[in-house]
Enzyme design. Structure first.
Site, PDB file in Angstrom:
ATOM      1  N   PRO A   1       9.994  -0.959   0.823  1.00 27.82           N
ATOM      2  CA  PRO A   1       8.724  -1.479   0.348  1.00 27.82           C
ATOM      3  C   PRO A   1       7.434  -1.497   1.154  1.00 27.82           C
ATOM      4  O   PRO A   1       7.588  -1.473   2.413  1.00 27.82           O
ATOM      5  CB  PRO A   1       9.147  -3.046  -0.102  1.00 27.82           C
ATOM      6  CG  PRO A   1      10.132  -3.260   0.945  1.00 27.82           C
ATOM      7  CD  PRO A   1      10.728  -1.814   1.261  1.00 27.82           C
ATOM      8  N   GLU A   2       6.340  -1.149   0.593  1.00 26.02           N
ATOM      9  CA  GLU A   2       5.330  -1.352   1.342  1.00 26.02           C
ATOM     10  C   GLU A   2       4.546  -2.587   0.785  1.00 26.02           C
ATOM     11  O   GLU A   2       5.039  -3.503   0.046  1.00 26.02           O
ATOM     12  CB  GLU A   2       4.358  -0.131   0.800  1.00 26.02           C
ATOM     13  CG  GLU A   2       5.246   1.249   1.206  1.00 26.02           C
ATOM     14  CD  GLU A   2       4.105   2.565   1.041  1.00 26.02           C
ATOM     15  OE1 GLU A   2       3.217   2.367   1.085  1.00 26.02           O
ATOM     16  OE2 GLU A   2       5.054   3.526   0.741  1.00 26.02           O
TER      17      GLU A   2
END
Length: 290
Positions: free
Chosen positions: A2-3
């Site tokens: 995830p960002e």
DNA sequence: CACTTGACCTGTCCGC
DNA sequence: TGCGGACAGGTCAAGT
């Protein structure tokens, strides 16, 4: 996985699902996933109620009634998935993921008093969870050095330019991936933002003008907000707190679109390597020499 | 120092 | 089908 947008989506889901719940049990595999000693877990985790869920950069902060915080970093393949006491029945769209938990990738399982569960799954085992006193969270080495939050009002173009200019010897892509320059950008949104601003990722920071950086600032904020609206990007592993996928990837202009047409000019998108990462560009819109 | 490259892990996909 | 190698959304330590 995830960002920033994916972690933000998980955070919003957990806010609705676990705040107010009391932790009754915790199981984990290796110290790497959950390094705290068992005495601290007994004393400050078991019986604690979840007060608040926060995010800083790509880190989730789950604050407890014991004035301890669970710091969670999902790294590449981490997931935090909540499963209620009533597991989804057959035929539910999420059934395959949710009803099979825990599975082989589950590293930590939190059980709540109401018989619901929160599973920390992480195929590649890069992620971690730490239990820390609230006042030591900001002392964490990563929290100390991480840069400004890009979606905060105080993150102006001037702030962005000043931060990026600290890295004038490297490529613009390496600069925006640097978490001390700004928080939360990873490989997807770096490529998407650079395409939006029509800047080639391999250009030296020193050769990128202030006007171009101003445009990049605008584009990064745009793609982060759009992705949050779409529930993040699911390329492979990412799912939100309910086990559902995000749809930003359907709106991506270059990321994972090599061989397809640039939505702006129709040129075929290329994939190369910049800053050690797979990098997607339009060879017409993003020129290397300037 | 500033910057780049490997390492951490497991799984999947692609070419031979 | 099997096997080796490259690659995957992040970050740190070690190397240049």
């Amino acid at each position: 996985m995830p960002e920033l947008p994916e972690v933000e989506t998980v955070k919003r889901g957990l806010e609705k699902l676990i705040v107010g719940k009391k932790i009754a049990s915790v199981d984990h595999d290796t110290p790497k996933s959950f390094p705290n000693d068992s005495a601290a877990v007994e004393e400050f985790l078991l019986g604690a109620e979840v007060r608040e869920v926060k995010r800083r950069a790509k880190v989730l902060l789950i604050e407890l009634s014991t004035d301890y915080t669970l710091m969670v970093h999902l790294k590449m393949t981490g997931q935090l998935v909540y499963v209620g006491k009533e597991r989804f029945g057959a035929g539910h769209p999420n059934d395959s993921l949710v009803s099979n938990l825990p599975d082989r990738s589950t590293r930590v399982t939190f059980g709540f008093e109401d018989e619901s569960h929160l599973y920390f799954n992480d195929q590649r085992k890069f992620g971690w969870i730490k239990l820390l006193p609230n006042d030591l969270v900001s002392e964490d080495p990563f929290m100390q050095k991480v840069g400004p939050e890009p979606l905060h009002d105080s993150f102006t173009a001037d702030v962005f330019i000043e931060q990026v200019r600290r890295r004038k010897g490297t490529s613009i892509k390496a600069a925006i991936l640097d978490q001390t320059v700004l928080a939360g950008i990873g490989n997807i949104y770096a490529d998407e933002g650079l395409w939006g601003a029509q800047i080639h990722p391999a250009r030296r920071v020193a050769d990128v003008s202030d006007a171009e950086l101003e445009k990049l600032h605008e584009e990064l904020i745009y793609v982060l907000n759009l992705s949050i609206e779409k529930g993040g990007s699911t390329d492979k592993n990412y799912v939100n707190a309910e086990g559902k996928r995000g749809s930003y990837i359907d709106f991506a202009r270059v990321f994972r679109r090599e061989g397809k047409e640039c939505p702006r000019c129709g040129t075929i998108i290329e994939k190369t390597k910049v800053a050690g990462r797979g990098t997607h560009t339009c060879p017409t819109c993003q020129i290397l020499t300037n």
